[in-house]
Write an enzyme that holds these catalytic residues in place. Structure first.
Site, PDB file in Angstrom:
ATOM      1  N   ASP A 218       1.086  -1.235   0.038  1.00  0.00           N
ATOM      2  CA  ASP A 218      -0.022   0.342   0.100  1.00  0.00           C
ATOM      3  C   ASP A 218       0.764   1.382  -0.029  1.00  0.00           C
ATOM      4  OD1 ASP A 218      -2.279   1.583   0.197  1.00  0.00           O
ATOM      5  OD2 ASP A 218      -2.206   1.703   2.249  1.00  0.00           O
ATOM      6  N   SER A 242      -7.073   5.722   0.300  1.00  0.00           N
ATOM      7  CA  SER A 242      -7.419   4.415  -0.457  1.00  0.00           C
ATOM      8  C   SER A 242      -8.900   3.966   0.024  1.00  0.00           C
ATOM      9  CB  SER A 242      -6.516   3.234   0.216  1.00  0.00           C
ATOM     10  OG  SER A 242      -4.882   3.532   0.078  1.00  0.00           O
ATOM     11  N   GLN A 292      -5.373  -1.282  -6.768  1.00  0.00           N
ATOM     12  CA  GLN A 292      -6.195  -0.576  -5.694  1.00  0.00           C
ATOM     13  C   GLN A 292      -6.692   0.783  -6.122  1.00  0.00           C
ATOM     14  OE1 GLN A 292      -4.003   2.611  -3.111  1.00  0.00           O
ATOM     15  NE2 GLN A 292      -4.005   0.870  -1.731  1.00  0.00           N
TER      16      GLN A 292
END
Length: 301
Positions: A218, A242, A292
């Site tokens: 991430d 996110s 993502q």
């Protein structure tokens, strides 16, 4: 005679922080299918998303036979996490089949869900295989680490980034192929490459290795969607976060050696940006695919 002693600079303990990260990911069992995780005090106002993904995966893994490893996970960030409070992870055992095991995890803080995850685990099997070849990339040895770059450039960064860059421990070492100044961006195509590895050697089981990779996955993705727009991270008109995070594992990642994240952002629109990464070992073995979608609101005055 010069009697003035030079004062050695004080640098964060990146190597030592790797062991502390492994302790952080080893969530505490409260009772059956209920686990508790803590957060690091890295100076941010909300919990780092990769930490929640990794801890949720560890909680799910603790309810699965070790011979079955996570081959895919899909997750959603619902609310920001507060790093000052623990996070409770509730695991639901949806299915234990002959080859596959399925788990759902809800992360709860202050009585409210902040994150959920669905993960599938599989026994090891042989089968047909193919993959895209690893793209060309300069070797990591000739690249500066993100931590070194941050220390060198901290004084020119605005607060709170200046203090965080100088003091934050980085258990995962990243080296960008193209180093960019996040506060003076220049528009460019939405593609990026990063090498990464643990800041210190680790000796972990395959489930922990996958959780450690989830933590690292991430770090850099959302930046890719911002590249064509040349908007600085501290721009008050920019809101980023996110929204969801998915990983497909092809093999157990070994973060003792370098992994290449080859990233792109095929589109952005509607206040969101889509980011992808194909991840390879240094020898060219496909390790994982990561996708993502991030919130990417720009509200000019």
């Amino acid at each position: 005679m010069n009697t003035t002693a030079a004062t050695a600079p004080s640098f964060p303990d990146h190597a030592g922080s790797t062991g502390r990260l492994l302790d952080l990911l080893d969530v505490e069992r409260i009772e059956d299918d209920l686990y508790r995780g803590q957060s690091t005090n890295a100076g941010w106002q909300r919990v780092y998303g990769g930490q929640v993904v990794a801890q949720a995966l560890m909680a799910a893994s603790k309810t699965v036979d070790p011979s079955r490893l996570c081959h895919s996970l899909h997750s959603y960030f619902i609310r920001p996490g507060d790093p000052a409070h623990p996070i409770v992870y509730r695991v639901e055992r949806d299915r234990d089949g002959a080859s596959f095991t399925t788990r759902r995890v809800v992360a709860i803080q202050k009585g409210r869900a902040i994150f959920n995850l669905a993960a599938s685990f599989q026994v090891e099997e042989a089968g047909l295989s193919h993959s895209f070849p690893m793209p060309a990339a300069p070797p990591p040895e000739g690249l500066q680490s993100d931590a070194e770059w941050a220390i060198e450039n901290a004084d020119s960064a605005p607060e709170p980034f200046r203090t965080i860059w100088k003091t934050r421990e980085r258990p995962i070492e990243f080296r960008a192929v193209s180093k960019l100044d996040p506060f003076n961006p220049v528009a460019q195509p939405p593609r990026a490459q990063h090498w990464c590895r643990a800041a210190a050697p680790v000796d972990v089981t395959p489930p922990v290795a996958r959780a450690l990779f989830a933590y690292a996955s991430d770090m850099t993705l959302l930046d890719t969607a911002l590249l064509p727009h040349a908007i600085a991270w501290n721009n008050p008109q920019l809101q980023v976060a996110s929204l969801d995070h998915a990983i497909w594992f092809n093999a157990t990642p070994d973060l003792n050696d370098w992994l290449l994240f080859d990233q792109d952002s095929p589109m952005a629109g509607g206040g969101r940006g889509l980011n992808r990464a194909l991840v390879y070992s240094r020898s060219g073995q496909p390790i994982a695919s990561v996708v993502q979608e991030g919130l990417m609101r720009h509200r000019p005055k």
